[in-house]
Design a protein around this motif. Structure first.
Motif, PDB file in Angstrom:
ATOM      1  N   GLY A 159      57.842  33.156  32.146  1.00  0.00           N
ATOM      2  CA  GLY A 159      57.669  32.421  33.402  1.00  0.00           C
ATOM      3  C   GLY A 159      56.736  33.156  34.359  1.00  0.00           C
ATOM      4  N   ARG A 160      56.884  34.484  34.431  1.00  0.00           N
ATOM      5  CA  ARG A 160      56.004  35.274  35.302  1.00  0.00           C
ATOM      6  C   ARG A 160      54.547  35.185  34.834  1.00  0.00           C
ATOM      7  NH1 ARG A 160      59.621  40.728  36.073  1.00  0.00           N
ATOM      8  NH2 ARG A 160      61.020  39.899  37.644  1.00  0.00           N
ATOM      9  N   CYS A 161      54.372  35.273  33.517  1.00  0.00           N
ATOM     10  CA  CYS A 161      53.006  35.174  32.974  1.00  0.00           C
ATOM     11  C   CYS A 161      52.387  33.825  33.317  1.00  0.00           C
ATOM     12  CB  CYS A 161      53.016  35.366  31.457  1.00  0.00           C
ATOM     13  SG  CYS A 161      53.248  37.070  30.963  1.00  0.00           S
ATOM     14  N   ARG A 162      53.189  32.753  33.156  1.00  0.00           N
ATOM     15  CA  ARG A 162      52.684  31.415  33.490  1.00  0.00           C
ATOM     16  C   ARG A 162      52.330  31.333  34.972  1.00  0.00           C
ATOM     17  NH1 ARG A 162      57.253  28.664  31.076  1.00  0.00           N
ATOM     18  NH2 ARG A 162      56.988  28.831  28.846  1.00  0.00           N
ATOM     19  N   ALA A 163      53.222  31.906  35.809  1.00  0.00           N
ATOM     20  CA  ALA A 163      52.970  31.884  37.257  1.00  0.00           C
ATOM     21  C   ALA A 163      51.677  32.631  37.596  1.00  0.00           C
ATOM     22  CB  ALA A 163      54.155  32.483  38.004  1.00  0.00           C
ATOM     23  N   CYS A 164      51.462  33.794  36.947  1.00  0.00           N
ATOM     24  CA  CYS A 164      50.229  34.561  37.186  1.00  0.00           C
ATOM     25  C   CYS A 164      49.006  33.743  36.807  1.00  0.00           C
ATOM     26  CB  CYS A 164      50.240  35.866  36.388  1.00  0.00           C
ATOM     27  SG  CYS A 164      51.315  37.120  37.110  1.00  0.00           S
ATOM     28  N   HIS A 165      49.070  33.103  35.626  1.00  0.00           N
ATOM     29  CA  HIS A 165      47.934  32.274  35.182  1.00  0.00           C
ATOM     30  C   HIS A 165      47.688  31.118  36.146  1.00  0.00           C
ATOM     31  CE1 HIS A 165      47.137  34.375  31.486  1.00  0.00           C
ATOM     32  NE2 HIS A 165      48.394  34.238  31.066  1.00  0.00           N
ATOM     33  N   LEU A 166      48.766  30.500  36.623  1.00  0.00           N
ATOM     34  CA  LEU A 166      48.615  29.403  37.584  1.00  0.00           C
ATOM     35  C   LEU A 166      47.980  29.897  38.886  1.00  0.00           C
ATOM     36  CD1 LEU A 166      51.951  27.421  37.084  1.00  0.00           C
ATOM     37  CD2 LEU A 166      49.645  26.605  36.600  1.00  0.00           C
ATOM     38  N   ILE A 168      46.022  32.459  39.245  1.00  0.00           N
ATOM     39  CA  ILE A 168      44.603  32.736  38.984  1.00  0.00           C
ATOM     40  C   ILE A 168      43.809  31.442  38.985  1.00  0.00           C
ATOM     41  CG2 ILE A 168      42.997  33.525  37.182  1.00  0.00           C
ATOM     42  CD1 ILE A 168      45.151  35.665  36.492  1.00  0.00           C
ATOM     43  N   ASP A 169      44.352  30.401  38.301  1.00  0.00           N
ATOM     44  CA  ASP A 169      43.655  29.109  38.253  1.00  0.00           C
ATOM     45  C   ASP A 169      43.505  28.521  39.653  1.00  0.00           C
ATOM     46  OD1 ASP A 169      43.502  29.332  35.537  1.00  0.00           O
ATOM     47  OD2 ASP A 169      45.181  27.964  35.097  1.00  0.00           O
ATOM     48  N   ILE A 170      44.559  28.649  40.464  1.00  0.00           N
ATOM     49  CA  ILE A 170      44.511  28.113  41.830  1.00  0.00           C
ATOM     50  C   ILE A 170      43.470  28.864  42.662  1.00  0.00           C
ATOM     51  CG2 ILE A 170      45.829  27.929  43.979  1.00  0.00           C
ATOM     52  CD1 ILE A 170      48.295  27.310  42.185  1.00  0.00           C
ATOM     53  N   MET A 171      43.482  30.206  42.534  1.00  0.00           N
ATOM     54  CA  MET A 171      42.544  31.012  43.311  1.00  0.00           C
ATOM     55  C   MET A 171      41.092  30.694  42.922  1.00  0.00           C
ATOM     56  SD  MET A 171      44.276  32.602  45.474  1.00  0.00           S
ATOM     57  CE  MET A 171      43.131  33.753  46.152  1.00  0.00           C
ATOM     58  N   GLU A 172      40.850  30.532  41.622  1.00  0.00           N
ATOM     59  CA  GLU A 172      39.502  30.192  41.178  1.00  0.00           C
ATOM     60  C   GLU A 172      39.092  28.827  41.711  1.00  0.00           C
ATOM     61  OE1 GLU A 172      39.568  30.508  36.935  1.00  0.00           O
ATOM     62  OE2 GLU A 172      39.394  32.696  36.950  1.00  0.00           O
ATOM     63  N   GLY A 173      40.037  27.887  41.743  1.00  0.00           N
ATOM     64  CA  GLY A 173      39.758  26.551  42.273  1.00  0.00           C
ATOM     65  C   GLY A 173      39.441  26.605  43.760  1.00  0.00           C
ATOM     66  N   VAL A 174      40.157  27.420  44.516  1.00  0.00           N
ATOM     67  CA  VAL A 174      39.929  27.549  45.963  1.00  0.00           C
ATOM     68  C   VAL A 174      38.564  28.178  46.223  1.00  0.00           C
ATOM     69  CG1 VAL A 174      40.703  28.803  48.017  1.00  0.00           C
ATOM     70  CG2 VAL A 174      42.359  27.596  46.594  1.00  0.00           C
ATOM     71  N   ASP A 175      38.235  29.242  45.442  1.00  0.00           N
ATOM     72  CA  ASP A 175      36.931  29.895  45.599  1.00  0.00           C
ATOM     73  C   ASP A 175      35.803  28.911  45.324  1.00  0.00           C
ATOM     74  OD1 ASP A 175      38.079  32.229  46.317  1.00  0.00           O
ATOM     75  OD2 ASP A 175      37.894  33.203  44.356  1.00  0.00           O
ATOM     76  N   ASN A 176      35.912  28.142  44.294  1.00  0.00           N
ATOM     77  CA  ASN A 176      34.873  27.152  43.960  1.00  0.00           C
ATOM     78  C   ASN A 176      34.732  26.109  45.059  1.00  0.00           C
ATOM     79  OD1 ASN A 176      34.274  28.375  41.549  1.00  0.00           O
ATOM     80  ND2 ASN A 176      35.621  27.064  40.325  1.00  0.00           N
ATOM     81  N   ASN A 177      35.874  25.643  45.584  1.00  0.00           N
ATOM     82  CA  ASN A 177      35.847  24.658  46.666  1.00  0.00           C
ATOM     83  C   ASN A 177      35.222  25.256  47.923  1.00  0.00           C
ATOM     84  OD1 ASN A 177      36.990  22.696  45.104  1.00  0.00           O
ATOM     85  ND2 ASN A 177      39.078  23.037  45.841  1.00  0.00           N
ATOM     86  N   TRP A 178      35.550  26.500  48.204  1.00  0.00           N
ATOM     87  CA  TRP A 178      35.015  27.151  49.404  1.00  0.00           C
ATOM     88  C   TRP A 178      33.509  27.305  49.294  1.00  0.00           C
ATOM     89  CZ3 TRP A 178      32.587  31.786  50.619  1.00  0.00           C
ATOM     90  CH2 TRP A 178      32.529  32.082  51.970  1.00  0.00           C
ATOM     91  N   GLU A 179      33.033  27.713  48.097  1.00  0.00           N
ATOM     92  CA  GLU A 179      31.596  27.861  47.898  1.00  0.00           C
ATOM     93  C   GLU A 179      30.893  26.514  48.040  1.00  0.00           C
ATOM     94  OE1 GLU A 179      31.038  29.686  44.113  1.00  0.00           O
ATOM     95  OE2 GLU A 179      31.920  31.582  44.754  1.00  0.00           O
TER      96      GLU A 179
END
Length: 198
Positions: A159-166, A168-179
């Motif tokens: 569960g922790r691994c899944r949460a970490c991956h999620l 990371i995916d969320i952070m990458e999505g936010v960075d892309n949206n911000w750019e």
């Protein structure tokens, strides 16, 4: 003069043995003949001498007597086999009933019932059995808990691994949206930008 008692044992002298065989065989054949004539009995008599020679007497015929014998013997044999089988089944049933009764008593004793007839030594033995059983149960329970905890720990880690991956995916999505938003803002603020719709 009184006839002496004959001891039934093998006659060691071979000459006397042959004479006795001949006399007794003749007497036996005579008795068989008398019995068949006087009583109308069907008789089959087979004698093998010590040398292997065959002597026989049959009334009315050996084939008929043997046929009747085989027929009766087979039916008697079936009845004997069936009765033996039934007797074995009865014995087996008795043993099973005894074992069932013993197991029921043991079960009641293990759960603390019907202890009134047990002696002090019987109670001590029962107590040892129960404490040994309790130790085995505790050991099995501890192993089961250990396995369950290991499985739960594994699930938590997954569960922790899944949460970490999620994350990371969320952070990458936010960075892309911000750019993307920053680039859009820059384009909108440029002077002399002509937007034409065709």
């Amino acid at each position: 003069m009184v006839r002496g008692k004959v001891h039934l044992k093998k006659i060691e002298n071979p000459v006397h043995r042959r004479v006795t065989f001949s006399k007794r065989k003749a007497g036996l054949l005579k008795k068989a003949t008398e019995l068949s004539v006087l009583c109308e009995a069907e008789i089959g008599l087979i004698i093998f001498s010590p040398t292997g020679k065959l002597f026989e007497y049959a009334n009315p015929s050996m084939n008929r007597v043997m046929g009747k014998y085989e027929k009766n013997f087979s039916s008697i044999g079936d009845v004997i086999e069936l009765s033996d089988h039934i007797e074995k089944l009865h014995l087996e049933l008795e043993n099973l009933l005894k074992r069932t009764t013993h197991l029921e008593k043991t079960y009641k004793h293990m759960i603390g019932e019907d202890l009134g007839l047990l002696t002090f030594k019987d109670l001590q033995r029962l107590e040892k059995k129960i404490s040994l059983g309790t130790r085995k149960i505790h050991s099995r329970k501890a192993k089961s808990l250990t396995l369950e905890n290991a499985n739960l720990f594994k699930k938590v880690e997954e569960g922790r691994c899944r949460a970490c991956h999620l994350n990371i995916d969320i952070m990458e999505g936010v960075d892309n949206n911000w750019e993307t938003d920053a680039a859009t803002q820059q384009i909108l603020h440029q002077p002399n930008l002509n937007l034409t719709l065709s």
